[in-house]
Design a protein around this motif. Structure first.
Motif, short mmCIF file in Angstrom:
data_model
loop_
_atom_site.label_atom_id
_atom_site.label_comp_id
_atom_site.label_asym_id
_atom_site.label_seq_id
_atom_site.Cartn_x
_atom_site.Cartn_y
_atom_site.Cartn_z
N ALA A 74 0.84 -1.21 0.00
CA ALA A 74 0.00 0.00 0.00
C ALA A 74 0.87 1.26 0.00
O ALA A 74 0.61 2.22 -0.73
CB ALA A 74 -0.94 0.00 1.20
N LYS A 75 1.92 1.23 0.79
CA LYS A 75 2.83 2.38 0.84
C LYS A 75 3.61 2.52 -0.47
O LYS A 75 3.86 3.63 -0.94
CB LYS A 75 3.79 2.21 2.03
CG LYS A 75 4.35 3.50 2.54
CD LYS A 75 5.01 3.28 3.90
CE LYS A 75 5.57 4.58 4.44
NZ LYS A 75 6.17 4.41 5.76
N VAL A 76 3.98 1.40 -1.08
CA VAL A 76 4.68 1.42 -2.37
C VAL A 76 3.77 2.01 -3.45
O VAL A 76 4.21 2.85 -4.24
CB VAL A 76 5.18 0.01 -2.77
CG1 VAL A 76 5.60 -0.04 -4.23
CG2 VAL A 76 6.34 -0.41 -1.87
N VAL A 77 2.50 1.60 -3.47
CA VAL A 77 1.57 2.13 -4.47
C VAL A 77 1.43 3.64 -4.32
O VAL A 77 1.43 4.38 -5.31
CB VAL A 77 0.19 1.41 -4.37
CG1 VAL A 77 -0.88 2.16 -5.14
CG2 VAL A 77 0.32 -0.02 -4.87
N ARG A 78 1.33 4.12 -3.09
CA ARG A 78 1.24 5.56 -2.86
C ARG A 78 2.51 6.28 -3.33
O ARG A 78 2.44 7.37 -3.90
CB ARG A 78 0.94 5.85 -1.39
CG ARG A 78 -0.53 5.64 -1.09
CD ARG A 78 -0.84 5.44 0.38
NE ARG A 78 -2.27 5.27 0.58
CZ ARG A 78 -2.98 4.20 0.26
NH1 ARG A 78 -2.40 3.18 -0.32
NH2 ARG A 78 -4.28 4.14 0.49
N ALA A 79 3.65 5.67 -3.09
CA ALA A 79 4.91 6.26 -3.54
C ALA A 79 5.00 6.27 -5.07
O ALA A 79 5.51 7.22 -5.66
CB ALA A 79 6.10 5.50 -2.94
N LEU A 80 4.50 5.20 -5.71
CA LEU A 80 4.52 5.14 -7.17
C LEU A 80 3.75 6.31 -7.78
O LEU A 80 4.13 6.84 -8.82
CB LEU A 80 3.97 3.82 -7.66
CG LEU A 80 4.88 2.59 -7.49
CD1 LEU A 80 4.13 1.32 -7.81
CD2 LEU A 80 6.14 2.71 -8.32
N LYS A 81 2.68 6.72 -7.14
CA LYS A 81 1.90 7.84 -7.64
C LYS A 81 2.74 9.11 -7.69
O LYS A 81 2.62 9.90 -8.61
CB LYS A 81 0.65 8.04 -6.78
CG LYS A 81 -0.37 6.94 -6.99
CD LYS A 81 -1.58 7.13 -6.08
CE LYS A 81 -2.55 5.96 -6.26
NZ LYS A 81 -3.69 6.05 -5.34
N LYS A 82 3.61 9.30 -6.69
CA LYS A 82 4.51 10.45 -6.68
C LYS A 82 5.50 10.40 -7.84
O LYS A 82 6.04 11.42 -8.26
CB LYS A 82 5.30 10.52 -5.37
CG LYS A 82 4.48 10.91 -4.18
CD LYS A 82 5.24 11.00 -2.87
CE LYS A 82 6.72 10.98 -2.92
NZ LYS A 82 7.39 10.98 -1.63
N HIS A 83 5.72 9.20 -8.37
CA HIS A 83 6.65 9.01 -9.47
C HIS A 83 5.91 8.96 -10.83
O HIS A 83 6.49 8.57 -11.82
CB HIS A 83 7.45 7.72 -9.27
CG HIS A 83 8.40 7.79 -8.12
ND1 HIS A 83 9.72 8.15 -8.25
CD2 HIS A 83 8.21 7.59 -6.80
CE1 HIS A 83 10.30 8.12 -7.07
NE2 HIS A 83 9.40 7.80 -6.17
N GLY A 84 4.63 9.30 -10.81
CA GLY A 84 3.87 9.38 -12.06
C GLY A 84 3.19 8.10 -12.49
O GLY A 84 2.69 8.00 -13.61
N ILE A 85 3.14 7.10 -11.64
CA ILE A 85 2.49 5.84 -11.99
C ILE A 85 1.08 5.85 -11.39
O ILE A 85 0.91 5.97 -10.18
CB ILE A 85 3.27 4.61 -11.44
CG1 ILE A 85 4.70 4.60 -11.98
CG2 ILE A 85 2.52 3.32 -11.72
CD1 ILE A 85 4.81 4.44 -13.47
N GLN A 86 0.08 5.71 -12.25
CA GLN A 86 -1.31 5.66 -11.81
C GLN A 86 -1.86 4.26 -12.05
O GLN A 86 -1.50 3.61 -13.04
CB GLN A 86 -2.15 6.70 -12.56
CG GLN A 86 -1.68 8.12 -12.38
CD GLN A 86 -1.67 8.58 -10.93
OE1 GLN A 86 -2.58 8.30 -10.18
NE2 GLN A 86 -0.61 9.29 -10.56
N LEU A 87 -2.72 3.82 -11.19
CA LEU A 87 -3.35 2.50 -11.36
C LEU A 87 -4.52 2.60 -12.31
O LEU A 87 -5.18 3.59 -12.42
CB LEU A 87 -3.82 1.95 -10.02
CG LEU A 87 -2.72 1.68 -9.01
CD1 LEU A 87 -3.31 1.15 -7.73
CD2 LEU A 87 -1.75 0.67 -9.57
#
Length: 188
Positions: free
Chosen positions: A175-188
């Motif tokens: 869950a924390k990784v997914v939130r961090a990915l969003k900061k890097h421009g990755i959207q689900l």
């Protein structure tokens, strides 16, 4: 859309990212793990996760790279993967009836950002009999697991309770990784 690269060959980490709906490729880090044993376990796993991510990011500078490392510790002593069944038995006896910590470090790297963090979970084992330890070792599950157990498998019956993120124990605070990915421009 950016590519996500997992710098790990862990089947558990792959499964967790897939479960979270992340599309990714895998390129395991082959870098030798170097750390200062005088460091605390939470700092060590963060450093190792970063080393893995940096190695793979150097080969994929346009991607978002995820590195991770998990370590079990009790009484400030780190328990890695057991070398053999004897070492697995010693580890499980040490964990029996006690609370230990599982530290998972994660590093997410992209051109735009760099995120490194550690999740620490408190895990308490039931008291284990000699027979329970031997039966579990005969399952072969402890062979490639830090601390000689896998909570997501047969090792689940060893655990009395946890305090923290279950998925961190499995190998990735998803869950924390997914939130961090969003900061890097990755959207689900």
């Amino acid at each position: 859309m950016k590519t996500v690269v997992l710098a790990s060959q862990s089947p558990r980490r792959k499964e967790l990212l897939t479960q979270a709906g992340i599309e990714f490729t895998v390129q395991p880090s082959v870098k030798e793990e170097i750390y200062d044993p005088a460091e605390t376990p939470d700092n060590i796993v963060a450093s190792l996760a970063l080393q893995k991510a940096e190695e793979v990011f150097a080969q994929h500078p346009e991607a978002v790279v995820i590195g991770s490392d998990t370590m079990v510790a009790i009484d400030g002593k780190m328990l890695g993967k057991p070398k053999d069944e004897e070492e697995a038995a010693r580890m499980l006896k040490q964990l029996s009836g006690r609370t230990h910590q599982v530290h998972t470090g994660a590093a997410i790297l992209s051109k735009e950002d760099r995120t490194v963090f550690t999740e620490t979970v408190q895990v308490t084992f039931y008291p284990l009999t000699e027979s329970e330890i031997n039966t579990y070792i005969q399952s072969k599950e402890p062979a490639d697991k830090a601390g000689a157990y896998g909570i997501q498998g047969l090792g689940a019956v060893l655990v009395e309770r946890i305090e923290g993120d279950y998925f961190s124990i499995v190998g990735l605070p998803v869950a924390k990784v997914v939130r961090a990915l969003k900061k890097h421009g990755i959207q689900l």
